[in-house]
Design a protein around this motif. Structure first.
Motif, mmCIF file in Angstrom:
data_model
loop_
_atom_site.group_PDB
_atom_site.id
_atom_site.type_symbol
_atom_site.label_atom_id
_atom_site.label_comp_id
_atom_site.label_asym_id
_atom_site.label_seq_id
_atom_site.Cartn_x
_atom_site.Cartn_y
_atom_site.Cartn_z
ATOM 1 N N VAL A 284 0.844 -1.307 -0.036
ATOM 2 C CA VAL A 284 0.070 0.079 0.035
ATOM 3 C C VAL A 284 0.832 1.255 -0.067
ATOM 4 O O VAL A 284 0.664 2.192 -0.646
ATOM 5 N N VAL A 285 1.949 1.223 0.934
ATOM 6 C CA VAL A 285 2.743 2.460 0.901
ATOM 7 C C VAL A 285 3.505 2.673 -0.408
ATOM 8 O O VAL A 285 3.711 3.709 -0.650
ATOM 9 N N ARG A 286 4.107 1.453 -0.933
ATOM 10 C CA ARG A 286 4.875 1.705 -2.046
ATOM 11 C C ARG A 286 4.099 1.840 -3.502
ATOM 12 O O ARG A 286 4.404 2.758 -4.143
ATOM 13 N N ALA B 288 -0.579 4.539 -3.449
ATOM 14 C CA ALA B 288 -0.820 6.180 -3.405
ATOM 15 C C ALA B 288 -2.214 6.548 -2.791
ATOM 16 O O ALA B 288 -2.998 7.185 -3.082
ATOM 17 N N ALA B 289 -2.569 5.696 -1.432
ATOM 18 C CA ALA B 289 -3.756 5.780 -0.698
ATOM 19 C C ALA B 289 -3.504 6.832 0.421
ATOM 20 O O ALA B 289 -2.600 7.086 0.795
ATOM 21 N N ASP B 290 -4.929 7.267 0.677
ATOM 22 C CA ASP B 290 -4.774 8.169 1.994
ATOM 23 C C ASP B 290 -5.360 7.296 3.145
ATOM 24 O O ASP B 290 -5.224 7.670 4.324
ATOM 25 N N ARG B 291 -6.055 6.285 2.828
ATOM 26 C CA ARG B 291 -6.737 5.471 4.110
ATOM 27 C C ARG B 291 -6.579 3.761 3.547
ATOM 28 O O ARG B 291 -6.548 3.426 2.576
ATOM 29 N N ARG C 110 -5.107 3.558 -5.932
ATOM 30 C CA ARG C 110 -5.377 3.512 -7.339
ATOM 31 C C ARG C 110 -5.543 2.097 -7.747
ATOM 32 O O ARG C 110 -6.481 1.868 -9.022
ATOM 33 N N GLY C 111 -5.853 1.269 -6.991
ATOM 34 C CA GLY C 111 -6.242 -0.358 -7.476
ATOM 35 C C GLY C 111 -5.404 -1.399 -8.225
ATOM 36 O O GLY C 111 -4.301 -0.560 -8.616
ATOM 37 N N ARG D 75 -9.940 -5.935 -6.525
ATOM 38 C CA ARG D 75 -10.226 -4.541 -6.306
ATOM 39 C C ARG D 75 -11.304 -4.286 -5.167
ATOM 40 O O ARG D 75 -12.477 -5.206 -5.232
ATOM 41 N N ALA D 76 -10.946 -3.269 -4.215
ATOM 42 C CA ALA D 76 -11.931 -3.125 -3.315
ATOM 43 C C ALA D 76 -13.485 -2.500 -3.735
ATOM 44 O O ALA D 76 -13.170 -1.718 -4.640
ATOM 45 N N PRO D 77 -14.361 -2.675 -2.949
ATOM 46 C CA PRO D 77 -15.619 -2.506 -3.325
ATOM 47 C C PRO D 77 -15.638 -0.802 -3.747
ATOM 48 O O PRO D 77 -16.250 -0.364 -4.625
ATOM 49 N N GLY D 78 -14.965 0.183 -2.824
ATOM 50 C CA GLY D 78 -14.770 1.493 -3.030
ATOM 51 C C GLY D 78 -13.728 2.155 -3.855
ATOM 52 O O GLY D 78 -13.540 3.389 -3.760
ATOM 53 N N GLY D 79 -13.162 1.290 -4.430
ATOM 54 C CA GLY D 79 -11.779 1.404 -5.366
ATOM 55 C C GLY D 79 -10.662 1.010 -4.420
ATOM 56 O O GLY D 79 -10.732 0.611 -3.259
#
Length: 332
Positions: free
Chosen positions: A240-242, A245-248, A269-270, A298-302
């Motif tokens: 996730v970190v690499r 480009a997520a905020d949560r 970004r998925g 892919r997560a339900p909310g992106g």
């Protein structure tokens, strides 16, 4: 029936049926073939070819399924097998291929187990050296800088204090790396506390919002299973970190019926259409060792979600990946 006799029999059936139809049908062929007779012969030939193709398609369908599985089989996704269609050469071939997959999956799991055992032992050694050698040396440097700053003139004192602060930050980074290499919290306080610390550490260093949902009422898990859950969560958060480009990011560990489910989902970004990288392949290898199922979708909310489902009892390896932790370690 062998494959040769099966194909021969299908062709003989088609040709025999065609010959019988021609004998019984009121069709004659003149010395000079008339147009109507030519049409009948061509139509009969077409029907015969279509019937032959259809029967061969049915007869060779098991081989086509076998070929398809051969081109797509992945040892990190176990359980891909073909149903054996009765008896004969094709059935023997499929049975042999299924048995080969059984052996390959068992050998892959054993070799991966040995490799991960060596990896965990090396992680412990490096973490110990970072803590005992590098950490102590940097602590000594930090104390020397403090004493030098107390005795130095005012013109040098500020520079020495900046060097002291840089050394303190480096010492904290070394300690953090040692904790990542050897999860002492997991051994001392259990899986829930270790995942809590993992999320807290991620939020502190990246500023990302980490939402935790950790069920304290988990069934008793083998130490090897706990280590696999921890390492998969660690690898997923690192991805996730690499890359995300997520905020949560959401980190959850809950009991679902007779299984324990670990889920790491982000709002980045998925997943794309590219091949799986070393991180996901490593997670699949660890999941394979304890009979778990790993899904990356892919997560339900992106974004991306990684779901690891482990049977409540787990399937521990014969050799512990962490060198044999004490199963009676305190758990929260």
């Amino acid at each position: 029936m062998s494959l040769f006799w099966r194909i021969f029999g299908l062709n003989a059936l088609v040709l025999g049926t065609a010959a019988g139809v021609l004998m019984l049908a009121p069709v004659t062929v003149s010395a000079s073939v008339l147009l109507a007779e030519a049409v009948v012969l061509v139509a009969g030939m077409g029907v015969m070819l279509v019937a032959n193709a259809a029967l061969l398609r049915v007869g060779l369908a098991p081989l086509e399924r076998l070929t398809g599985l051969m081109t797509t089989v992945d040892l990190l996704r176990p359980g891909q097998r073909l149903t054996v269609p009765g008896t004969g050469d094709v059935a023997d071939l499929i049975s042999t291929f299924n048995a080969m997959l059984d052996r390959l999956e068992a050998e892959r799991a054993a070799s991966t187990g040995r490799a991960l055992s060596a990896q965990e032992a090396e992680r412990r050694r490096i973490a110990q050296e970072l803590h005992d050698e590098v950490g102590q040396s940097m602590t000594t440097v930090l104390l020397e800088l403090k004493r030098a700053a107390e005795r130095a003139p005012d013109s040098l004192r500020e520079d020495l204090r900046r060097a002291q602060e840089t050394t303190r930050e480096s010492l904290e980074e070394v300690r953090r790396l040692a904790r990542r290499l050897r999860p002492g919290v997991l051994e001392d306080l259990g899986l829930v506390s270790a995942l809590t610390a993992l999320g807290t550490d991620l939020a502190g260093h990246t500023g990302m919002r980490v939402e935790r949902r950790l069920d304290a009422e988990l069934p008793a898990l083998d130490p090897d299973v706990e280590l696999v859950l921890y390492r998969v969560a660690q690898a997923a958060l690192t991805n996730v970190v690499r890359h995300a480009a997520a905020d949560r990011v959401e980190l959850s560990l809950v009991r679902t019926g007779a299984a324990v489910e670990l889920r790491v989902a982000d709002d980045g970004r998925g997943v794309g259409a590219t091949r799986e990288g070393a991180g996901i392949r490593g997670m699949r290898e660890r999941a394979l060792l304890v009979g778990a199922a790993l899904d990356v979708t892919r997560a339900p909310g992106g974004g991306t979600q990684v779901v690891l489902t482990v049977p409540a009892g787990g399937r521990p390896r014969a050799e512990a990946p962490d060198g044999g932790r004490d199963p009676s370690a305190v758990r929260r």
